[in-house]
Design a protein around this motif. Structure first.
Motif, PDB file in Angstrom:
ATOM      1  N   LEU A  16       0.838  -1.204   0.000  1.00 40.92           N
ATOM      2  CA  LEU A  16       0.000   0.000   0.000  1.00 40.92           C
ATOM      3  C   LEU A  16       0.874   1.255   0.000  1.00 40.92           C
ATOM      4  O   LEU A  16       0.580   2.235  -0.691  1.00 40.92           O
TER       5      LEU A  16
ATOM      6  N   LYS B  31       2.411   1.763  -3.586  1.00 40.22           N
ATOM      7  CA  LYS B  31       1.468   2.182  -4.625  1.00 40.22           C
ATOM      8  C   LYS B  31       0.902   3.575  -4.342  1.00 40.22           C
ATOM      9  O   LYS B  31       0.723   4.368  -5.267  1.00 40.22           O
ATOM     10  N   VAL B  32       0.588   3.874  -3.081  1.00 43.26           N
ATOM     11  CA  VAL B  32      -0.058   5.160  -2.775  1.00 43.26           C
ATOM     12  C   VAL B  32       0.988   6.263  -2.563  1.00 43.26           C
ATOM     13  O   VAL B  32       1.002   7.256  -3.280  1.00 43.26           O
TER      14      VAL B  32
ATOM     15  N   ASN C 185      -0.534   2.534 -13.700  1.00 41.50           N
ATOM     16  CA  ASN C 185      -1.298   1.655 -12.823  1.00 41.50           C
ATOM     17  C   ASN C 185      -1.480   0.314 -13.536  1.00 41.50           C
ATOM     18  O   ASN C 185      -0.752   0.021 -14.495  1.00 41.50           O
TER      19      ASN C 185
ATOM     20  N   ALA D 296      -6.455  -2.918 -11.042  1.00 46.25           N
ATOM     21  CA  ALA D 296      -7.168  -1.949 -10.189  1.00 46.25           C
ATOM     22  C   ALA D 296      -8.673  -2.116 -10.333  1.00 46.25           C
ATOM     23  O   ALA D 296      -9.420  -1.901  -9.384  1.00 46.25           O
TER      24      ALA D 296
ATOM     25  N   ALA E 263      -5.634  -4.585  -4.646  1.00 47.48           N
ATOM     26  CA  ALA E 263      -6.262  -3.621  -3.731  1.00 47.48           C
ATOM     27  C   ALA E 263      -5.479  -2.307  -3.711  1.00 47.48           C
ATOM     28  O   ALA E 263      -6.062  -1.213  -3.733  1.00 47.48           O
ATOM     29  N   ALA E 264      -4.159  -2.402  -3.697  1.00 45.93           N
ATOM     30  CA  ALA E 264      -3.334  -1.189  -3.663  1.00 45.93           C
ATOM     31  C   ALA E 264      -3.482  -0.415  -4.969  1.00 45.93           C
ATOM     32  O   ALA E 264      -3.495   0.826  -4.974  1.00 45.93           O
TER      33      ALA E 264
ATOM     34  N   ALA F 247      -6.670   1.528  -4.864  1.00 44.12           N
ATOM     35  CA  ALA F 247      -6.512   2.731  -4.042  1.00 44.12           C
ATOM     36  C   ALA F 247      -5.863   3.847  -4.864  1.00 44.12           C
ATOM     37  O   ALA F 247      -6.290   5.004  -4.823  1.00 44.12           O
TER      38      ALA F 247
ATOM     39  N   ASN G 109      -8.353   5.285  -7.424  1.00 41.24           N
ATOM     40  CA  ASN G 109      -9.310   6.145  -6.746  1.00 41.24           C
ATOM     41  C   ASN G 109      -8.676   7.501  -6.419  1.00 41.24           C
ATOM     42  O   ASN G 109      -9.244   8.564  -6.673  1.00 41.24           O
ATOM     43  N   LEU G 110      -7.462   7.447  -5.880  1.00 43.74           N
ATOM     44  CA  LEU G 110      -6.750   8.685  -5.529  1.00 43.74           C
ATOM     45  C   LEU G 110      -6.484   9.536  -6.781  1.00 43.74           C
ATOM     46  O   LEU G 110      -6.560  10.775  -6.732  1.00 43.74           O
TER      47      LEU G 110
END
Ligand code: NDP
Length: 260
Positions: A111, A114-115, A141, A145, A157-158, A161, A164-165
């Protein structure tokens, strides 16, 4: 066609290999000035040292999960080239494991990579991007996703995220004229897949092994993609010619995605 990238300054993370290297090569050929980064500076310098084209490349080390290191890299790029017009958040890898085989530490790392691996770079470049008349961020990405796979549970999942961000950022940064878009990859023949092949310990050649995976995943075009086939959509989003495109996603997966 002139993509109007001559003289533009673009930060590319993960530039020593695969998609990041192909993007750096394309940008240099278009006359852009590229701040190329990765953790291993020697390897990065070897990779980008003699790329052809009229542009320039400045190699700067950074670990995208380390905020201080990212800020130092962006500052080094600004000192070299005077500003930032574009950012390509590309650095990364994936974690091939179902959720039951994944440790909490691995989940946190994934997480974070990726974020924060994208957010740290966008945050560090934001004021420079706001000063540009053609600011563009491209987050690299994965089709995962929106189409998760159990064998890549945490990475899926990451990736969701980050997607979405990215949409939120396209809203937040639009007022400053900063466009934020996504290029979502399917299976691309890069260092990641070469490493997986080596650890698979198969008697097949790389080509046989990759063709079997492409068939198993139902890729419409029947093969892995090449890094240069991803570089073009990335560079298109960076181009001022894409000036009304933000919050968008281009899938580059040879037809592996199943959603409408
Ligand atoms: P490669 O393994 O070929 O290259 C990865 C690059 O990222 C290298 O330059 C590496 O250099 C750099 N990097 C890795 N971790 C960090 C870090 N923490 N900080 C800074 N740099 C880092 O990968 P690809 O070209 O295949 O992948 C590019 C992006 O696309 C990645 O985000 C990947 O997850 C994503 N992707 C790839 C797919 C594929 O099939 N290839 C599919 C879906 C998504 P160094 O180790 O020196 O830091």
């Amino acid at each position: 066609m002139d993509l109007q990238l001559g003289g533009r300054v673009v930060v590319v993370t993960g530039a020593s290999s695969g998609v990041g290297l192909a993007t750096t090569r394309y940008l240099k050929a278009e006359g852009a000035r590229v701040v190329a980064s990765a953790r291993d500076l020697d390897r990065l310098r070897r990779a980008v040292g003699d790329l052809p084209g009229p542009g320039q490349v400045h190699a700067a080390a950074c670990d995208v999960v380390d905020r201080d290191s990212v800020e130092a890299m962006v500052a080094e790029g600004v000192a070299a080239f005077g500003g930032v017009d574009g950012v390509v958040c590309n650095a990364g890898r994936s974690l091939m494991a179902p959720i039951g085989d994944t440790t909490d530490e691995q989940i946190r790392e994934e997480l974070e990579l990726k974020v924060f691996g994208a957010w740290n770079v966008i945050r560090a470049a934001r004021k420079h991007l706001a000063a540009s008349d053609a600011a563009s961020v491209v987050n690299v990405n994965a089709i995962l996703a929106r189409q998760p796979e159990t064998r890549l549970a945490v990475t899926s999942a990451a990736r969701a995220a980050l997607l979405n961000l990215t949409r939120t950022l396209s809203q937040d940064l639009g007022a400053d004229g900063i466009r934020v878009n996504t290029v979502a990859l399917g299976l691309i023949d890069t260092g990641q897949w070469r490493r997986r092949y080596e650890s698979a310990g198969t008697a097949q050649s790389y080509e046989e092994w990759a063709a079997a995976i492409a068939a198993d995943r139902g890729i419409a075009l029947g093969r892995f993609g090449r890094a240069e086939e991803v570089a073009f959509p990335i560079v298109s989003f960076l181009s001022p010619l894409s000036s009304y495109c933000t919050g968008a996603t281009i899938d580059v997966g040879g037809g592996v995605s199943r959603y409408i």
